[in-house]
Design an enzyme around this catalytic site. Structure first.
Site, mmCIF file in Angstrom:
data_model
loop_
_atom_site.group_PDB
_atom_site.id
_atom_site.type_symbol
_atom_site.label_atom_id
_atom_site.label_comp_id
_atom_site.label_asym_id
_atom_site.label_seq_id
_atom_site.Cartn_x
_atom_site.Cartn_y
_atom_site.Cartn_z
ATOM 1 N N TYR A 155 0.848 -1.208 0.000
ATOM 2 C CA TYR A 155 0.000 0.000 0.000
ATOM 3 C C TYR A 155 0.881 1.255 0.000
ATOM 4 C CZ TYR A 155 -4.523 2.281 0.553
ATOM 5 O OH TYR A 155 -5.656 3.029 0.344
ATOM 6 N N LYS A 162 -3.137 8.253 2.835
ATOM 7 C CA LYS A 162 -4.353 8.037 3.644
ATOM 8 C C LYS A 162 -4.144 8.543 5.080
ATOM 9 C CE LYS A 162 -7.102 6.160 0.572
ATOM 10 N NZ LYS A 162 -8.026 7.051 -0.163
HETATM 11 O O1 0WD Z 1 -10.386 -1.563 -1.612
HETATM 12 C C1 0WD Z 1 -10.785 -0.488 -2.025
HETATM 13 N N1 0WD Z 1 -11.250 -0.380 -3.260
HETATM 14 C C2 0WD Z 1 -10.768 0.690 -1.121
HETATM 15 C C3 0WD Z 1 -10.841 1.964 -1.636
HETATM 16 C C4 0WD Z 1 -10.654 0.445 0.317
HETATM 17 C C5 0WD Z 1 -10.676 1.643 1.119
HETATM 18 C C6 0WD Z 1 -10.709 2.893 0.560
HETATM 19 N N2 0WD Z 1 -10.789 3.036 -0.810
HETATM 20 C C7 0WD Z 1 -10.830 4.393 -1.343
HETATM 21 C C8 0WD Z 1 -9.886 4.709 -2.458
HETATM 22 O O2 0WD Z 1 -8.571 4.931 -2.003
HETATM 23 C C9 0WD Z 1 -10.523 5.994 -2.993
HETATM 24 O O3 0WD Z 1 -10.188 7.076 -2.147
HETATM 25 O O4 0WD Z 1 -12.099 4.636 -1.875
HETATM 26 C C10 0WD Z 1 -12.018 5.688 -2.832
HETATM 27 C C11 0WD Z 1 -12.728 5.247 -4.088
HETATM 28 O O5 0WD Z 1 -12.015 4.205 -4.693
HETATM 29 P P1 0WD Z 1 -12.666 2.958 -5.442
HETATM 30 O O6 0WD Z 1 -14.130 3.076 -5.466
HETATM 31 O O7 0WD Z 1 -12.023 1.756 -4.879
HETATM 32 O O8 0WD Z 1 -12.053 3.084 -6.900
HETATM 33 P P2 0WD Z 1 -12.557 3.660 -8.312
HETATM 34 O O9 0WD Z 1 -13.855 3.069 -8.681
HETATM 35 O O10 0WD Z 1 -11.420 3.431 -9.268
HETATM 36 O O11 0WD Z 1 -12.748 5.206 -8.060
HETATM 37 C C12 0WD Z 1 -11.689 6.073 -7.774
HETATM 38 C C13 0WD Z 1 -11.741 7.183 -8.773
HETATM 39 C C14 0WD Z 1 -10.947 7.086 -10.056
HETATM 40 O O12 0WD Z 1 -11.014 6.010 -10.728
HETATM 41 P P3 0WD Z 1 -9.720 5.582 -11.657
HETATM 42 O O13 0WD Z 1 -9.808 4.121 -11.569
HETATM 43 O O14 0WD Z 1 -10.009 6.175 -12.977
HETATM 44 O O15 0WD Z 1 -8.438 6.111 -11.034
HETATM 45 O O16 0WD Z 1 -11.131 8.357 -8.357
HETATM 46 C C15 0WD Z 1 -11.195 9.225 -9.478
HETATM 47 C C16 0WD Z 1 -11.369 8.394 -10.697
HETATM 48 O O17 0WD Z 1 -12.662 8.464 -11.179
HETATM 49 N N3 0WD Z 1 -10.022 10.031 -9.679
HETATM 50 C C17 0WD Z 1 -10.110 11.339 -9.891
HETATM 51 N N4 0WD Z 1 -11.166 12.161 -9.937
HETATM 52 C C18 0WD Z 1 -10.927 13.445 -10.211
HETATM 53 N N5 0WD Z 1 -9.703 13.945 -10.408
HETATM 54 C C19 0WD Z 1 -8.786 11.771 -10.089
HETATM 55 C C20 0WD Z 1 -8.609 13.146 -10.359
HETATM 56 N N6 0WD Z 1 -7.404 13.685 -10.586
HETATM 57 N N7 0WD Z 1 -7.952 10.706 -9.987
HETATM 58 C C21 0WD Z 1 -8.720 9.648 -9.720
#
Ligand code: 0WD
Length: 274
Positions: A155, A162
């Site tokens: 991580y 985080k």
């Molecule tokens: O296991 C997990 N999936 C966990 C996620 C466990 C605990 C926390 N999280 C957190 C992540 O760190 C994040 O903060 O939850 C949050 C959402 O993540 P997610 O739902 O797991 O992932 P995803 O569906 O990929 O959404 C995150 C999105 C990005 O997706 P991509 O895959 O394209 O990086 O964050 C957005 C983007 O849509 N994103 C941005 N939005 C605006 N400006 C940017 C940016 N510069 N960069 C990424």
């Protein structure tokens, strides 16, 4: 209808596997009116049908949080289309792949700066920019992970981001409490999403969590969504600055639990080798 009459914006839906999608679903089911943002044109195509699903086809906006002008434009659009809002969901994180495996001390300054900017500073900047629109009974929610509190293999850079995000949540909660704005974080257990795919050995994390969490399961985006809805609604009207774990209880474990085989010998649920 716990969210009836509440309006807000959700940043970070990439597809229908996203945690932000689970939060949108739970809030919409409780009567919330939701605006959505997308990172870039390729994600726009994914986010538009999702917005339509929630009756929000006319409230979908571009917002790459690393570009301050797009955050200003988001404020202008929200002001025009929604007026006052009551909640913001920040479900965004990014770190270059080099920061998500390998030796920690090899992390470059460039990767560090990008991860901190997109995953941490964006919460401050989005809040400051949208603050004039926030009602004096509003709630901000961000997403974090246990790797910001304790070491988790691979991580790496995101763990440091985080940790900073969790403290940002607390300092913001203090600063904005007097304005009637609450700020909380959900620390979700591992879930297979696009962002998770970037983390080295993610499948191992899922198996480890399932084997060793008190509830012996991984969490779903619906479960995180329901807890998110609670933190965004008036159900949590006296809760701020919290890091609320939605992880099947994994974070309370100091060591894997033991059980006993037929010969009375102690074993652990899964040692990672089977
Ligand atoms: O296991 C997990 N999936 C966990 C996620 C466990 C605990 C926390 N999280 C957190 C992540 O760190 C994040 O903060 O939850 C949050 C959402 O993540 P997610 O739902 O797991 O992932 P995803 O569906 O990929 O959404 C995150 C999105 C990005 O997706 P991509 O895959 O394209 O990086 O964050 C957005 C983007 O849509 N994103 C941005 N939005 C605006 N400006 C940017 C940016 N510069 N960069 C990424």
């Amino acid at each position: 209808m716990f969210m009836k009459g509440k309006k807000g914006v959700i940043l970070g839906v990439a597809n229908n596997k996203s945690i932000a999608y689970g939060i949108a679903k739970a809030c919409a089911a409780q009567g919330a009116e939701i605006a959505f943002t997308y990172l870039n044109d390729s994600l726009k195509k994914r986010v538009e049908p999702i917005a339509a699903e929630f009756g929000s086809s006319d409230k979908v906006y571009a917002c790459d949080v690393s570009n301050p002008a797009e955050i200003v434009a988001l404020r202008e659009s929200l002001e025009k289309d929604m007026g006052q809002i009551d909640f913001i969901v920040h479900s965004i994180a990014f770190a270059p792949k080099s920061g998500l495996s390998g030796r920690f001390y090899d992390i470059s300054k460039e990767a560090f700066d990008i991860a901190m900017d997109v995953s941490v500073y964006s919460l401050i900047e989005v809040t400051r920019e949208l603050k004039p629109l926030l009602s004096n009974n509003s709630s901000i929610l961000t997403l974090t992970y246990y790797g910001g509190a304790k070491y988790i293999p691979n991580y790496n850079l995101m763990g440091v981001a985080k940790a900073a995000l969790e403290m940002t949540t607390k300092y913001m909660a203090e600063d904005l409490g007097k304005d009637g704005i609450r700020v909380n974080a959900i620390s979700a257990g591992p879930i297979k999403t696009l962002a998770a795919a970037g983390i080295g050995e993610f499948r191992f994390m899922l198996k480890w969590n399932e084997a060793h969490a008190p509830m012996k399961k991984n969490v779903t985006i619906d479960e995180v969504g329901n807890s998110g809805m609670y933190l965004l609604s008036d159900l949590s009207s006296a809760v701020t600055g919290e890091i609320h774990y939605v992880d099947g209880g994994f974070n309370i474990m100091g060591m894997p639990a033991v059980s006993f085989d037929e010969d009375g010998k102690q074993t652990i649920a899964w040692d990672g080798n089977k």
